[in-house]
Design an enzyme around this catalytic site. Sequence first.
Site, mmCIF file in Angstrom:
data_model
loop_
_atom_site.group_PDB
_atom_site.id
_atom_site.type_symbol
_atom_site.label_atom_id
_atom_site.label_comp_id
_atom_site.label_asym_id
_atom_site.label_seq_id
_atom_site.Cartn_x
_atom_site.Cartn_y
_atom_site.Cartn_z
ATOM 1 N N HIS A 9 -10.811 -4.587 9.252
ATOM 2 C CA HIS A 9 -11.395 -4.339 7.923
ATOM 3 C C HIS A 9 -12.651 -3.480 7.942
ATOM 4 O O HIS A 9 -13.318 -3.360 6.921
ATOM 5 C CB HIS A 9 -11.743 -5.666 7.232
ATOM 6 C CG HIS A 9 -10.566 -6.447 6.778
ATOM 7 N ND1 HIS A 9 -9.684 -7.047 7.648
ATOM 8 C CD2 HIS A 9 -10.096 -6.727 5.543
ATOM 9 C CE1 HIS A 9 -8.740 -7.674 6.961
ATOM 10 N NE2 HIS A 9 -8.963 -7.498 5.689
ATOM 11 N N GLU A 26 0.798 -1.219 0.000
ATOM 12 C CA GLU A 26 0.000 0.000 0.000
ATOM 13 C C GLU A 26 0.834 1.274 0.000
ATOM 14 O O GLU A 26 0.542 2.228 -0.726
ATOM 15 C CB GLU A 26 -0.968 0.014 1.190
ATOM 16 C CG GLU A 26 -2.174 -0.912 1.019
ATOM 17 C CD GLU A 26 -1.881 -2.364 1.349
ATOM 18 O OE1 GLU A 26 -0.765 -2.669 1.810
ATOM 19 O OE2 GLU A 26 -2.774 -3.216 1.141
#
Lengths: 333, 323
Positions: free
Chosen positions: A130, A61
């Site tokens: 998440h 990321e």
Amino acid sequence: MSRTIRYREALNEALREELARDESVVLMGEDIGVFNGAFKVTEGLLAEFGERRVRDTPIAENTIVGVGLGAAMVGLRPVVELMTINFSLLAMDQIVNHAAQMHFMFGGQLRAPMVIRMPQGAGHQLGPTHSHSWEALFHHVPGLLVAAPSTPADAKGLLKASIRSDDPVVFIEHEHLYGQRGEVPDLDTDHVVELGRAAIRRAGTDITLIGISRQALVAWRAADLLADTHGISAEVIDPRTLRPLDLDTILTSVRKTGRCVIVEEGWPNGGIGATLSALISEQAFAALRAPVARVTGADVPMPYARSLERAAFPQESDVVRVARATCEAPARG
Amino acid sequence: MADHPLPDAGVAHRWLQSMLLIRRFEQRASELYAAGRIAGFLHLATGEEAAIVGSVGALRDGDYLLSTYRAQAHALARGTAPGAVMAELMGRVDGLSRGRGGALHMADPAVRFMGGYGIVGGHLPIAAGIAMAADHRGLDDVVLCHFGDGAVNQGTFGETLNLAALWRLPMVLLATNNRAGSGAADPESTATDLLERARGFGAAGLRCDGMDVIDTYNVVAEALRVARRERRPVIVEALVQRARGHSAADPEDAPGDEEQRALRRGDPIATFAARLIAERVMTEEDRGAFIAAAVAAVDGAVAFAEASPEPDPATLYDHVLVP
């Protein structure tokens, strides 16, 4: 004229239209190409625009965002997808230390016209890594623009505006909203929603409800309940973008109603509600007939079990309860 | 050093002048720092001039350069006006970054110097992104990104190399290995050889003597050629010995002090100048004139910086967003 489409389809249209309109737009992210995106937002775009424009990336990321930033500095307009907002923490160095400061730290010489898309939110039992809601983390940072659309029309219009922005935009979607339907202008209109303009979802006179991201819709439904069941007329404001923030629309409403509840899914400490409450108190104190109230996510990591998860983020009933209490508070004398 | 033939006189003179300018500039900057007239950080590149000038000298005009927090040296090597660099160090409005960045954050896009960066390894993915954009547009510009050996243990190093190899990005990553990441000895922080790592990621790996401007130029020119033609990342490890501590505020008696003194005797500027004289490419008078020119240029830079005001506090919010 308009059509009814899903939030994810609206985002897909925005990406497709901007890819077609501007050669410098490129998409990058994990599984956005062959796999069509973890939430199918990029469906069909690889086939239509090819792997030069729609780039599947490794799972990295921080580097994906950094590569997008470098490309933006020399004239591309990258749209980087992060699979969830939780993963954006891995990219915080590139987002905050680099993208947000790129224009400033070199005295205005360089620009970072990029969009970093990420979904947030609870409701699918995805557990602690998440499903958080972190618009407040990015709202904290000067140099970033922050969008958090709640409707398909805004998802499309704000994404198109974000891609055209010369500043870096953190574009926060909501996992629960991807399948929601709504009216979106026809394909032959260039539907762009200016960043920094709040939407008044419902007019009212007794209390102002401000909802962030998905909670704008929760507040909207709560307002209907308040009107139907309790005779309370609530005005619902969806700021749509947090940077820039349309504070004028919020203050105008609060000066009219004298009462305000802010609804957000994120944590209470240093949250959006905390900031808005301070701004309202500082700038519209004389008009307030009751303390500004907040309905926030619980101050806990997001749990997995259905019963616990549901208790950890705001429901319509929470908004109704707090709004009623705010309306029943004795007016300041 | 004698292994390599000298470049033609004009090029040799330019390299020496550039190295002398950097050395003189940093001497003055160091004095100004000690006197409290430059604040914050000041990371000198004294002793690394050959690695910087040799590698930057191998770039085409269209190529991009990124550097670490020793950005003043890279900016000067790329041709940025010394006055704008000094003004930035002194926090003045006519500085390269209008006083917003300081020593760690200077860029000069007009000469494709895309910035010095303050986070160790933070600029590696940015460099890859610039290479991606050049490649995306079908241009043959290459990115040269300097970094210190301390950055090889950051996650961005492996992530960037993998992506650059996967996407066949035209970039040269030049590790200035002073074998002392922020003061720690190299084997204590890094388990494997850098070039072995490069190969493991699918990048080509080359090594040069960063104390030798000609060797650095030759090796980096070859690395740029490979990156440009074969569309792949290349790692160059330039072995150097900085003559001072990590930052101007750090102690100079780092581990291996004796070795440092020995290498200080092998100063890259003095060595190169001596050879130019020995091979009659330069006279003693030329050398004197070059030194005088460097002194004058730095005097001018200091005067320019001192004449420039500090930024007006009313401009505090400028450049946060694009107007």
